[in-house]
Design an enzyme around this catalytic site. Structure first.
Site, mmCIF file in Angstrom:
data_model
loop_
_atom_site.group_PDB
_atom_site.id
_atom_site.type_symbol
_atom_site.label_atom_id
_atom_site.label_comp_id
_atom_site.label_asym_id
_atom_site.label_seq_id
_atom_site.Cartn_x
_atom_site.Cartn_y
_atom_site.Cartn_z
ATOM 1 N N ARG A 13 -1.874 12.246 10.199
ATOM 2 C CA ARG A 13 -0.605 12.895 10.501
ATOM 3 C C ARG A 13 -0.441 14.132 9.632
ATOM 4 N NH1 ARG A 13 3.212 7.908 11.531
ATOM 5 N NH2 ARG A 13 2.212 7.764 13.568
ATOM 6 N N ARG B 293 8.800 2.963 11.486
ATOM 7 C CA ARG B 293 9.891 2.553 10.581
ATOM 8 C C ARG B 293 11.210 2.375 11.335
ATOM 9 N NH1 ARG B 293 9.263 8.479 8.016
ATOM 10 N NH2 ARG B 293 7.169 7.664 7.896
ATOM 11 N N ASP C 244 0.798 -1.239 0.000
ATOM 12 C CA ASP C 244 0.000 0.000 0.000
ATOM 13 C C ASP C 244 0.830 1.288 0.000
ATOM 14 O OD1 ASP C 244 1.069 -0.393 2.492
ATOM 15 O OD2 ASP C 244 -0.812 -0.340 3.595
ATOM 16 N N HIS C 245 2.022 1.240 0.586
ATOM 17 C CA HIS C 245 2.758 2.493 0.773
ATOM 18 C C HIS C 245 3.526 2.969 -0.458
ATOM 19 C CE1 HIS C 245 1.820 2.017 4.960
ATOM 20 N NE2 HIS C 245 2.524 3.073 5.310
ATOM 21 N N SER D 240 6.227 7.391 13.083
ATOM 22 C CA SER D 240 6.147 6.100 12.423
ATOM 23 C C SER D 240 6.876 4.984 13.167
ATOM 24 C CB SER D 240 6.733 6.272 11.021
ATOM 25 O OG SER D 240 7.272 5.078 10.557
ATOM 26 N N ASP E 212 3.576 -0.978 11.565
ATOM 27 C CA ASP E 212 3.088 0.334 11.165
ATOM 28 C C ASP E 212 2.447 0.959 12.391
ATOM 29 O OD1 ASP E 212 2.271 1.886 8.400
ATOM 30 O OD2 ASP E 212 0.922 2.286 10.075
#
Ligand code: MIC
Ligand code: SF4
Length: 755
Positions: free
Chosen positions: A448, A645, A95-96, A643, A160
């Site tokens: 965000r 990440r 999706d990203h 995030s 995520d």
């Protein structure tokens, strides 16, 4: 794609016994959060959990979900763990990496082409290790999970930060870094400090323009971006029961913005309706059998102050629609005060783009409510002033709202439907603008809104609101417009007012989809080959990080003293950099390029002590690394917010930064640092931040006796020959100290699996 009913049965089988045992052992009624957590404790952890001490507790989550931008690193790590198959049901969602530029179809095809190598990698790894694979176009991770996998009383981790979305269906769902996901997929327990509990009591009922989104926009205003740190937020009360499951999902999703570990609602009729509506009657029927355990005990909700660390009460009947922003999600404005705020602060009042949808807000209810506003623009001859885009959260939602005519309504109003993907929400937006230096405003129904997040432009003022409010603003093109009270001039010169939005919680004809975009893994994946081209710019197999050398760290240089907000977007920017998420060395070229240097107020400009010259952060760090010199990064409050990440932790590790010293950390980032064998420490006295000077040589003492709860010492050797020394705190437990010593948690797993 079928959800795993046997797994859910197993969870429910032990659930009641576990809850009863916990009630007995703690001698008190339980919150929902406690019940779910206690039901998922790993063997031997009950006493520690009941004691609610400061120590970490081990849990056994039921599921893992990964999105493509983080899955690459998670799976590159998992491949090294030496297991034939994942130990718990897991999925990957593409999706990203889809860039929004023209519209759904073209953008998706372009993405399939430009990201082919990464998609092929993720598909083959998934196939090999028994992981469900959701193809590009299938939808955004959290919406797909809510529609297919979330279940009341379950526990899930996801790579995520908005994984908590599944809390809308009563699941404890927590955002983590890829290394944590790797552990759980390898069958190891997952550890978390037993969280604090924040209770939010909702009374009354929403009406008119107010929606579930406004609940979290208000909560964000109350708690701020740090207020939920270390806590799980539990919503309850008659107001909670009146909200749709997807509305609850929105609230839990955006709970990430207050730093909460996760947020959760109890199982109720609305959850059952959603489960049945998404063809999971069996789960609803099972959940009904242990219903009383899938919500907090009545005594708790009657006297919440006695059982929660903090209680907030919100009356939905009085809740105004909110607009939050710019630049931070906790700057909350009730709509009645927003126009004045825009004028007072000199924010650009002209709205250039309104964007609805995303994982946060693209349910059937959201879309139908927004479409009811869009329809009025058409009916009342209003010309939409701003650009307007719609991002459906999943193919199932897209197909259904298209079938029911709503996408057509948006098109008539001038809207553009984007692919079922993150797109503009994560900076994957080729926004066309005539002048990027112009101060400008956009408003989204996402979650965000940090600077540069959506379009990479620091001049963009991004605001967050519900989809219906965003739609109204897009029509007006003016942020000083209040849709509840003001009129607009239509194309016939008449003054018209927008009526309140109307929506449908569930599609009357039911959800439908032709191709949901799911690919099941091979039964036996042992023959599946995973290929990574050694010359690839996008994927790189990982080399183990070096173990700790066994001494204190002396003579470190200061790489950067970051000033103010330093989110994961500042540390490892997304947008154009997303393409390198599977290639550690290449993505390291974005390390800290968004952080502001305390000493010159500039981004990506730090002094290289070897040359005395200012240069970009990554290049400067590579120079230190080439000379075998370790460095330290200093930061402010809530460092690493945003995030999940783990690149934000792996990049400094890879480039030879030895420690991150800050006033405070965001939870996921702190864990990510630990997992990668990095030293993450905090000032015992935040004022010591001021003592750090640009040319300091820095020692970290006490590592040879590194122990839980024991402070370390930082010594600053200033250029003028003077020194400063102060204590720093850490939160490493015994096991995490082992990660540090081994050079990362994966080095330990690798060893264990090899034995
Ligand atoms: C986000 O919303 O910031 C993201 C993009 O979904 C991230 C994950 C990522 O950086 O890949 C998140 O929230 O964890
Ligand atoms: Fe994607 Fe945005 Fe949701 Fe993150 S918050 S998962 S980027 S849509």
């Amino acid at each position: 794609m079928a959800f795993d009913l046997d797994m859910i049965k197993k969870v429910y089988d032990r659930y009641s016994t576990r809850v009863a045992a916990a009630r007995k052992a703690t001698g008190k009624p339980l919150t929902l959060t406690e019940k779910i957590l206690y039901a998922h404790l790993s063997e031997g952890n009950a006493q520690k959990a009941f004691a609610r001490g400061v120590d970490y507790v081990d849990f056994a989550p039921d599921r893992v979900a990964m999105q493509d931008a983080t899955a690459q690193m998670a799976l590159l790590q998992f491949m090294q763990a030496g297991r034939p198959k994942v130990a718990v049901p897991s999925t990957v969602h593409c999706d990203h990496l889809i860039q929004a530029k023209i519209g759904a179809e073209i953008d998706l095809n372009t993405a399939k082409d430009t990201n082919k190598e990464v998609y092929d990698f993720l598909a083959s790894v998934s196939d090999k290790y028994g992981i469900g694979f959701w193809k590009p176009g299938a939808g955004i991770i959290h919406q797909v999970v809510l529609e297919n996998y979330a279940f009341p009383g379950g526990m899930m981790i996801g790579t995520d930060s908005h994984t908590p979305n599944a809390g809308g269906l009563g699941m404890i769902a927590i955002g983590v870094g890829g290394a944590d996901a790797c552990d759980v997929m390898a069958g190891l327990p997952w550890e978390l400090k037993f969280p604090k509990l924040i209770g939010v009591k909702l009374t009354g009922k929403l009406s008119g323009w107010s929606s579930a989104k406004d609940v979290i926009l208000k909560v964000a205003g109350i708690l701020t971006v740090k207020g939920g740190t270390g806590a799980i937020v539990e919503y309850f009360g008659e107001g909670a029961q009146s909200l749709s499951a997807t509305g609850k999902g929105t609230i839990c999703n955006m709970g990430a913005e207050i730093g909460a570990t996760t947020s959760v609602f109890g199982y109720d009729e609305k959850a059952a309706i959603y489960l049945r509506g998404t063809k999971r009657e069996e789960i609803a029927a099972l959940a009904d059998t242990i219903k009383e355990h899938l919500t907090g005990d009545a005594e708790v909700y009657a006297n919440p102050e006695q059982y929660f660390d903090q209680v907030i009460e919100i009356n939905l009947s009085e809740l105004e629609p909110h607009v939050n922003g710019p630049f931070t999600p906790d700057l909350a404005w009730p709509i009645s005060k927003f126009a004045a705020a825009v004028k007072e602060n000199n924010w650009p009042a002209t709205l250039e783009v309104g964007l609805i949808g995303s994982c946060t807000n693209s349910s059937y209810e959201d879309i139908t409510r927004a479409a009811s506003i869009a329809q009025q623009a058409v009916d009342k001859h209003l010309k939409t002033k701003a650009e307007f885009t719609i991002t459906p959260g999943s193919e199932q939602v897209r197909y259904t709202v298209d079938r029911d005519g709503y996408l057509g309504t948006f098109a008539e109003m001038g809207g553009v439907v984007l692919a079922n993907a993150c797109g503009p929400c994560i900076g994957q937006w080729a926004r066309h603008t005539d002048d990027p230096t112009r101060k400008n405003s956009i408003i989204t129904s996402f979650n965000r809104n940090f600077a540069k997040r959506q379009d990479g432009n620091p001049n963009t003022h991004a605001f967050v609101a519900s989809p219906e409010i965003v739609t109204a603003f897009a029509i007006a093109g003016d942020l000083t417009f209040n849709p509840l009270t003001d009129t607009l001039t239509n194309e016939q010169g008449q003054q018209v007012k927008l009526d309140e939005p109307q929506g449908l919680e569930m599609p009357i004809k039911g959800y439908a989809v032709e191709d949901a975009g799911y690919q099941a893994p091979a039964e036996d994946g042992s023959k599946v080959e995973v290929k990574v081209d050694p010359k690839s710019a996008r994927l790189q197999l990982l080399d183990p990080f070096a173990a700790w050398e066994g001494t204190d760290l002396n003579g470190l240089k200061l790489l950067i003293k970051a000033k103010g907000k330093c989110t994961t977007d500042h540390i490892s920017m997304a947008g154009p950099w997303l393409k390198f998420r599977g290639h550690l060395d290449n993505i390291s070229n974005n390390m800290l390029i968004g952080a502001i240097n305390y000493f010159n107020g500039l981004a990506d400009s730090v002094k290289n002590e070897l040359t005395g010259e200012y240069g970009p952060v990554p290049a400067t760090q590579r120079d230190y690394k080439a000379h075998g010199i370790g460095t330290i990064v200093v930061g402010d409050e809530n460092y690493g917010e945003g995030s999940s990440r783990e690149h934000a932790a792996m990049e400094p590790r890879h480039l030879g930064v030895r420690a991150i010293l800050v006033k405070s950390f965001a939870r996921i980032h702190e864990t990510n640092l630990k997992k990668q064998g990095m030293l993450g420490i905090t000032f015992a006295d935040p004022a010591d931040y001021d003592k750090i000077q640009e040319d300091d040589s820095i020692d970290i003492k006490g590592l040879t006796s590194f122990a839980p709860g024991k402070q370390l010492t930082v010594v600053l050797h200033h250029k003028d020959g003077s020194t400063d020394s102060f204590a720093v705190n850490h939160t490493y437990n015994a096991q995490q100290i082992e990660w540090f010593k081994a050079g990362g948690a994966l080095n330990i797993i690798r060893k264990q699996m090899a034995n």
